[in-house]
Write an enzyme that holds these catalytic residues in place. Sequence first.
Site, short mmCIF file in Angstrom:
data_model
loop_
_atom_site.label_atom_id
_atom_site.label_comp_id
_atom_site.label_asym_id
_atom_site.label_seq_id
_atom_site.Cartn_x
_atom_site.Cartn_y
_atom_site.Cartn_z
N HIS A 1 0.83 -1.20 0.00
CA HIS A 1 0.00 0.00 0.00
C HIS A 1 0.87 1.26 0.00
O HIS A 1 0.37 2.37 0.20
CB HIS A 1 -0.91 0.02 1.23
CG HIS A 1 -1.67 -1.24 1.44
ND1 HIS A 1 -1.22 -2.23 2.29
CD2 HIS A 1 -2.82 -1.69 0.89
CE1 HIS A 1 -2.07 -3.24 2.27
NE2 HIS A 1 -3.04 -2.95 1.43
N ASP B 1 12.35 7.63 -32.27
CA ASP B 1 12.73 7.49 -30.87
C ASP B 1 14.11 8.07 -30.59
O ASP B 1 14.69 7.80 -29.54
CB ASP B 1 12.68 6.03 -30.44
CG ASP B 1 13.40 5.12 -31.43
OD1 ASP B 1 14.10 5.65 -32.30
OD2 ASP B 1 13.25 3.89 -31.32
N GLY B 2 14.62 8.86 -31.54
CA GLY B 2 15.86 9.57 -31.30
C GLY B 2 17.10 8.72 -31.31
O GLY B 2 18.12 9.11 -30.73
N ASP B 3 17.05 7.55 -31.99
CA ASP B 3 18.21 6.67 -31.96
C ASP B 3 18.82 6.42 -33.33
O ASP B 3 19.67 5.53 -33.47
CB ASP B 3 17.84 5.33 -31.32
CG ASP B 3 16.90 4.51 -32.19
OD1 ASP B 3 16.29 5.09 -33.12
OD2 ASP B 3 16.76 3.30 -31.93
N GLY C 1 9.87 -3.20 -47.70
CA GLY C 1 9.68 -2.11 -46.75
C GLY C 1 8.40 -1.34 -46.95
O GLY C 1 7.90 -0.70 -46.03
N MET D 1 14.69 7.12 -46.40
CA MET D 1 16.00 7.05 -47.04
C MET D 1 15.88 6.75 -48.54
O MET D 1 16.79 7.06 -49.32
CB MET D 1 16.87 5.99 -46.36
CG MET D 1 16.41 4.56 -46.58
SD MET D 1 17.64 3.34 -46.05
CE MET D 1 17.59 3.53 -44.29
N PRO E 1 16.04 11.77 -41.16
CA PRO E 1 17.39 11.34 -40.78
C PRO E 1 17.91 10.18 -41.62
O PRO E 1 19.11 10.09 -41.89
CB PRO E 1 17.25 10.96 -39.30
CG PRO E 1 15.79 10.69 -39.11
CD PRO E 1 15.08 11.62 -40.03
#
EC number: 2.7.1.28
Length: 576
Positions: free
Chosen positions: A222, A402-404, A487, A496, A558
């Site tokens: 709790h 996701d910034g990777d 893809g 890309m 990117p």
Amino acid sequence: MEVPKKLVCSVASCAEDALAGLVACNPGLQLLRGHRVALRSDLDALRGRVALLSGGGSGHEPAHAGYIGKGMLSGVVAGAIFTSPAVGSILAAIRAVTEAGAVGTLLIVKNYTGDRLNFGLALERARAEGADVRMVVVGDDCAFASQKKAGRRGLCGTVLVHKVAGAMAEAGASLDEIVTRVSAVTKAMGTLGLSLSPCSVPGSKPTFQLASDEMELGLGIHGEAGVRRMKVMPADEAVETMLAHMTDPSNASHLPLSPGASVVLVVNNLGGLSCLELSIVAGVAVRSLERRGVCIARALVGSFMTALEMAGISLTLLLVDEELLRLIDAETTAMAWPNVVTGPATSQRPEVAAPKEAMETAKQVPSTGPGMERAQKVLARVCSTLLGLQDKLNELDRAAGDGDCGHTHARAARAIQEWMRAQPLPPSPAHLFSALADLLLDKMGGSSGVLYGLFLTAAAHPLHNRSDLPAWADAVDAGIEAMQRYGGAAPGDRTMLDALCAAAQALRALRSPGADLLTVLASAVESAEAAAESTRHMEAGAGRASYISSAQLLQPDPGAVAAAAVLRAVLEGLQG
């Protein structure tokens, strides 16, 4: 401090709504009208058998209603969030199972003052009506080093008591037999919790505070205080700390655990831990117990008794013999009990050997000629370029992914560098492309690794036994066609492919007689860079970015930037 968000219909009715939802989705359950009570839908099956009732405050789901069913509980009485259920509802549940023909009723209660009082009063009133009712109080907490007047708190081990009692009741055991057995079980088990975060009752602020670098050992379900606050540590160290505390003889609430002992291990999610973390903890716990010489006869991993959204775990150990293990393994229809293949847990399971490739490429004699020296320069330039772009690509990727993206490409670059240091390059372009494809598929990760692997695998085919300039144009076209086929993206989708397709268009000039490689490649690089920049103004049609409003995508893709940079690096490597 703000009140955390909750996905409820209303704060006031959340306990009722949760129980009603569980019953609505489970044909083996039914509600007791006018009470927050769930019962087996086949109450007639209790005739001539002992009925088992449990319960307590809501907020511990799937406990306790998830354990109603053949071979476990007959019914559950639920209180409001973290609040003991009403005496009247407990009594109503006892009456319901008694009227169904149960020859006795066992109340299984966690050791909290409110639960003991309310269940105890209901028991006395039921006995006054002539019912044969007994109560077992479960206290399995191993947190406190000194004896507390209130005794050990009832935690996740209570679920194992449900299971043992349920198996015995289903087999026709008497009330006395069940009480004797489960009373012994409560003395042969221990539980300890560890949390990375507090929990919060709907409509209220968190029950306690933990700094971002802290974890709490030995807390209750709790949000009650534990015995120690520690700096956040890796999972293996945290589990080792928990097991050491649970089994320390100087700890008055410890569980005696000797080498050669056989246990059931429960790795319980307190509500907000990810499944990934839970599996890591489970594996660490198995290895830690094995090092102590303990046999893990069974391991149960999942959410058994939670504390709302608390990000934490509890470990429960129950000392077992073969007879007790048979009761744990007995069949049940309770929805929250894990019906998995029974057997011991071990970190030493045999591994299946990976099949060899159907058509393993024959080993080639490495080449040290000028062609391979040029290939090494090109790859070295590509790697240094991608490593230098890591932060930029990550920043571009944060808006839509996701910034990777930078991390992914840097991982590929480091893998290629390590591979080049370890062995000579394959002697032909086709073998080089195939080897790079395998390397990126294994080391790069993410969809980028698969896409580059597809490109290189398909591009290798036109280069078998060919080294003329048109073959390179054919290779690029083949790679792009494979990427599009699997893809699903196309030029204009902000991927890309926009850069690659623009480059491919220019590279088709290699098929013209007298074409100059560096001149054509320079044109292709300029086209790719222009196409990558143009993705800034495109509506995403594929990938994670397709779920983001175009108004939020104010920079180029990117992946396209990375592809154009790779082509630029190839050109510079050839020029150097």
